[in-house]
Design a protein around this motif. Structure first.
Motif, short mmCIF file in Angstrom:
data_model
loop_
_atom_site.label_atom_id
_atom_site.label_comp_id
_atom_site.label_asym_id
_atom_site.label_seq_id
_atom_site.Cartn_x
_atom_site.Cartn_y
_atom_site.Cartn_z
N ALA A 205 0.83 -1.21 0.00
CA ALA A 205 0.00 0.00 0.00
C ALA A 205 0.87 1.26 0.00
CB ALA A 205 -0.92 0.00 1.21
N ARG A 206 0.48 2.21 -0.83
CA ARG A 206 1.11 3.53 -0.82
C ARG A 206 0.16 4.59 -0.25
NH1 ARG A 206 4.52 0.84 -0.60
NH2 ARG A 206 6.20 0.34 -2.06
N ALA A 207 -1.07 4.19 -0.02
CA ALA A 207 -2.07 5.04 0.63
C ALA A 207 -3.17 4.12 1.14
CB ALA A 207 -2.65 6.08 -0.33
N LEU A 208 -3.89 4.56 2.14
CA LEU A 208 -4.91 3.72 2.76
C LEU A 208 -6.22 4.49 2.93
CD1 LEU A 208 -2.96 1.92 5.64
CD2 LEU A 208 -3.91 0.84 3.60
N TYR A 209 -7.33 3.78 2.69
CA TYR A 209 -8.64 4.27 3.07
C TYR A 209 -9.06 3.54 4.35
CZ TYR A 209 -9.47 6.59 -1.40
OH TYR A 209 -9.41 7.43 -2.49
N PHE A 210 -9.53 4.29 5.34
CA PHE A 210 -10.11 3.70 6.55
C PHE A 210 -11.60 4.05 6.53
CE2 PHE A 210 -5.65 4.04 7.61
CZ PHE A 210 -5.41 2.84 8.29
N GLU A 229 0.96 9.08 11.33
CA GLU A 229 2.03 9.40 12.28
C GLU A 229 3.04 8.26 12.41
OE1 GLU A 229 0.12 12.23 15.71
OE2 GLU A 229 -0.57 10.15 15.67
N GLY A 230 2.53 7.02 12.51
CA GLY A 230 3.40 5.90 12.86
C GLY A 230 3.98 5.14 11.69
N VAL A 231 3.23 4.98 10.61
CA VAL A 231 3.70 4.24 9.44
C VAL A 231 4.23 5.18 8.37
CG1 VAL A 231 3.06 2.52 7.69
CG2 VAL A 231 2.01 2.43 9.95
N HIS A 232 3.86 6.45 8.46
CA HIS A 232 4.21 7.47 7.46
C HIS A 232 3.62 7.12 6.10
CE1 HIS A 232 7.56 9.93 9.55
NE2 HIS A 232 6.84 9.29 10.47
N ILE A 233 2.34 6.76 6.13
CA ILE A 233 1.63 6.45 4.89
C ILE A 233 0.44 7.39 4.77
CG2 ILE A 233 0.20 4.68 6.04
CD1 ILE A 233 0.28 3.10 3.40
N PRO A 234 0.22 8.00 3.60
CA PRO A 234 -0.97 8.84 3.44
C PRO A 234 -2.24 8.03 3.70
CG PRO A 234 0.55 9.15 1.61
CD PRO A 234 1.05 7.97 2.39
N ALA A 235 -3.17 8.62 4.41
CA ALA A 235 -4.40 7.90 4.77
C ALA A 235 -5.55 8.88 4.86
CB ALA A 235 -4.22 7.16 6.10
N VAL A 236 -6.74 8.37 4.58
CA VAL A 236 -7.96 9.16 4.68
C VAL A 236 -9.04 8.29 5.30
CG1 VAL A 236 -8.74 8.56 2.36
CG2 VAL A 236 -9.55 10.67 3.42
N TRP A 237 -9.92 8.89 6.08
CA TRP A 237 -11.04 8.14 6.65
C TRP A 237 -12.34 8.72 6.13
CZ3 TRP A 237 -14.81 10.42 9.72
CH2 TRP A 237 -14.53 11.71 10.20
N MET A 238 -13.34 7.86 6.00
CA MET A 238 -14.64 8.31 5.54
C MET A 238 -15.68 7.24 5.84
SD MET A 238 -14.25 8.00 1.38
CE MET A 238 -12.95 9.21 1.40
N SER A 239 -16.94 7.63 5.71
CA SER A 239 -18.03 6.67 5.90
C SER A 239 -18.14 5.78 4.67
CB SER A 239 -19.35 7.39 6.13
OG SER A 239 -19.79 8.00 4.93
N GLY A 240 -18.75 4.60 4.86
CA GLY A 240 -18.97 3.71 3.74
C GLY A 240 -19.81 4.35 2.66
N PRO A 247 -14.93 7.94 -4.41
CA PRO A 247 -13.70 7.15 -4.25
C PRO A 247 -13.83 5.70 -4.69
CG PRO A 247 -14.04 8.55 -2.34
CD PRO A 247 -15.28 8.66 -3.17
N MET A 248 -15.06 5.18 -4.77
CA MET A 248 -15.26 3.80 -5.24
C MET A 248 -14.65 3.61 -6.63
SD MET A 248 -16.74 1.00 -4.16
CE MET A 248 -17.27 -0.59 -4.80
N GLU A 249 -14.53 4.68 -7.39
CA GLU A 249 -13.95 4.59 -8.74
C GLU A 249 -12.47 4.22 -8.70
OE1 GLU A 249 -15.64 4.68 -11.64
OE2 GLU A 249 -17.31 4.64 -10.23
N LEU A 250 -11.84 4.35 -7.54
CA LEU A 250 -10.43 3.99 -7.40
C LEU A 250 -10.24 2.53 -7.03
CD1 LEU A 250 -9.19 7.14 -5.46
CD2 LEU A 250 -8.83 6.63 -7.87
N ALA A 251 -11.34 1.82 -6.78
CA ALA A 251 -11.24 0.42 -6.37
C ALA A 251 -10.58 -0.41 -7.46
CB ALA A 251 -12.63 -0.13 -6.06
N ALA A 253 -6.92 -3.06 -8.42
CA ALA A 253 -5.52 -3.31 -8.13
C ALA A 253 -4.82 -2.02 -7.72
CB ALA A 253 -4.83 -3.92 -9.35
N GLY A 254 -4.07 -2.08 -6.63
CA GLY A 254 -3.36 -0.91 -6.14
C GLY A 254 -4.16 -0.09 -5.16
N ASN A 255 -5.42 -0.47 -4.91
CA ASN A 255 -6.27 0.23 -3.94
C ASN A 255 -6.32 -0.61 -2.65
OD1 ASN A 255 -9.42 0.33 -2.88
ND2 ASN A 255 -8.55 2.33 -3.31
N PHE A 256 -6.11 0.04 -1.50
CA PHE A 256 -6.05 -0.67 -0.22
C PHE A 256 -7.00 0.00 0.77
CE2 PHE A 256 -2.17 -1.52 -2.40
CZ PHE A 256 -1.85 -2.83 -2.10
N ALA A 257 -7.79 -0.81 1.45
CA ALA A 257 -8.79 -0.28 2.38
C ALA A 257 -8.81 -1.09 3.66
CB ALA A 257 -10.17 -0.30 1.74
#
Length: 347
Positions: A205-210, A229-240, A247-251, A253-257
């Motif tokens: 993963a190079r970025a994460l969705y929570f 803060e801890g992994v130094h990976i870009p991350a964003v949180w949102m509701s389902g 963002p579903m359009e990014l689903a 290969a290469g998308n991590f959630a």
């Protein structure tokens, strides 16, 4: 003290909070009646980072129980753009682990004469605690790294406060918190089955969705913050729901959630989303408190939460162990600040 040492102490810190509030009865009706308006126009939670995110666990349930709108407001935005909208009949609950975070402290200073001001801090001698009309102690003890004990204790304290504001008996919740504290001990001591598999699922993963819904958004927001803060990976949180609106359009290969799915209808929607993402080709991790079949293509971490509002507490240690494993896999030490510190003193 290291990040993992802080993690290992979370169960004991949570039990200390429960006992502290039993012994001091700070959340008893008589205590709250001195500061809570009889008919508040609204309840305003304010803070920054973790201190703000914990309030998301009670935002909707407290509003439903009391019939009062509950707002969760970034203290920096409230300070510069919202103070004039605060009514004398609003209940303001300011949260800061240190009691010194610059934006939340300045909000508290600006509202020092407000008759309905409560502060939640981990330092009863802090400026915020002294300015508020009622100060509640997180009782988390010393914490060296990114938020762990202060996260879970602030979250538990907010849950207890919400029950008290709704006029509910605190004993059932206190018992559930003690049971979760014992599960924290077990997870921190023996590790959570599946952490290595979950870390492997996110290795590239190079970025994460929570992603979550309802009270469990507190877990998603906290994870996004601390993994940055801890992994130094870009991350964003949102509701389902929000994830499906774009963002579903990014689903694929290469998308991590990472999804937090409690029991009940909201959790069913999130488990369905995880299955759909996996079918499209996304990789990820599913924290779930249900006993459904594992989602093929997603690593599953099961937690015993019960009520949806308790999932953020039940998932806390496993998500922190996952953070630590991912940091080590990337050659980093979780919890070591490089450009900031425990207390933010500059806007």
């Amino acid at each position: 003290m290291s990040f993992l040492e802080d993690v290992s102490q979370q169960g004991a810190a949570l039990r200390a909070l429960v006992e502290h509030n039993r012994a001091g009865a700070r959340l008893a009706g008589a205590q709250l009646s001195t500061v809570v308006p009889a008919r508040p126009r609204s309840v305003i939670f304010t803070g920054m980072g973790t201190s703000l995110h914990v309030a998301r666990a009670v935002q909707h349930s407290l509003s439903e129980e009391t019939g009062v709108p509950v707002l969760v407001v970034d203290a920096g935005e409230l300070l510069h753009f919202g103070l004039r909208t605060v009514s004398g009949n609003d209940l303001v609950i300011a949260i800061s682990q240190s009691g010194e975070s610059v934006e939340t402290l300045r909000v508290t200073e600006a509202l020092r004469d407000h008759p309905h001001l409560i502060a939640l801090t981990n330092n009863p001698e802090s400026p915020m605690a002294k300015l508020a009309h009622l100060s509640l102690d997180m009782a988390a003890g010393e914490e060296a790294a990114i938020s762990t004990k202060t996260y879970t204790n602030a979250l538990a304290l907010v849950l207890l406060l919400a029950k008290a504001l709704a006029g509910r008996d605190l004993a059932p919740l206190q018992g559930r918190l003690e049971r979760i504290s014992e599960e924290m001990d077990t997870a921190a001591r023996a590790g959570h089955a599946g952490i290595a598999h979950a870390a492997e699922a996110l290795r590239d993963a190079r970025a994460l969705y929570f992603i979550s819904r309802g009270p469990s958004l507190a877990a998603a927001a906290q994870a996004a913050l601390t993994f940055q803060e801890g992994v130094h990976i870009p991350a964003v949180w949102m509701s389902g729901g929000e994830f499906r609106h774009g963002p579903m359009e990014l689903a694929g290969a290469g998308n991590f959630a990472v999804l937090f799915a409690p029991e009940g209808p909201a959790g069913d929607l999130l488990r369905s989303l995880a299955r759909e993402l996996a079918e499209i080709g996304s990789d990820g991790v599913l924290f779930t408190s249900a006993n459904d079949e594992p989602v093929k293509g997603f690593a599953t971490l099961r937690v015993a939460a019960g009520e949806p509002e308790l999932l953020p507490l039940a998932a806390a240690v496993p998500q922190e162990l996952l953070l630590d494993q991912m940091a080590r896999d990337r050659g980093r030490t979780a919890g070591r600040f490089e450009h900031g510190g425990k207390v933010t003193r500059r806007e």
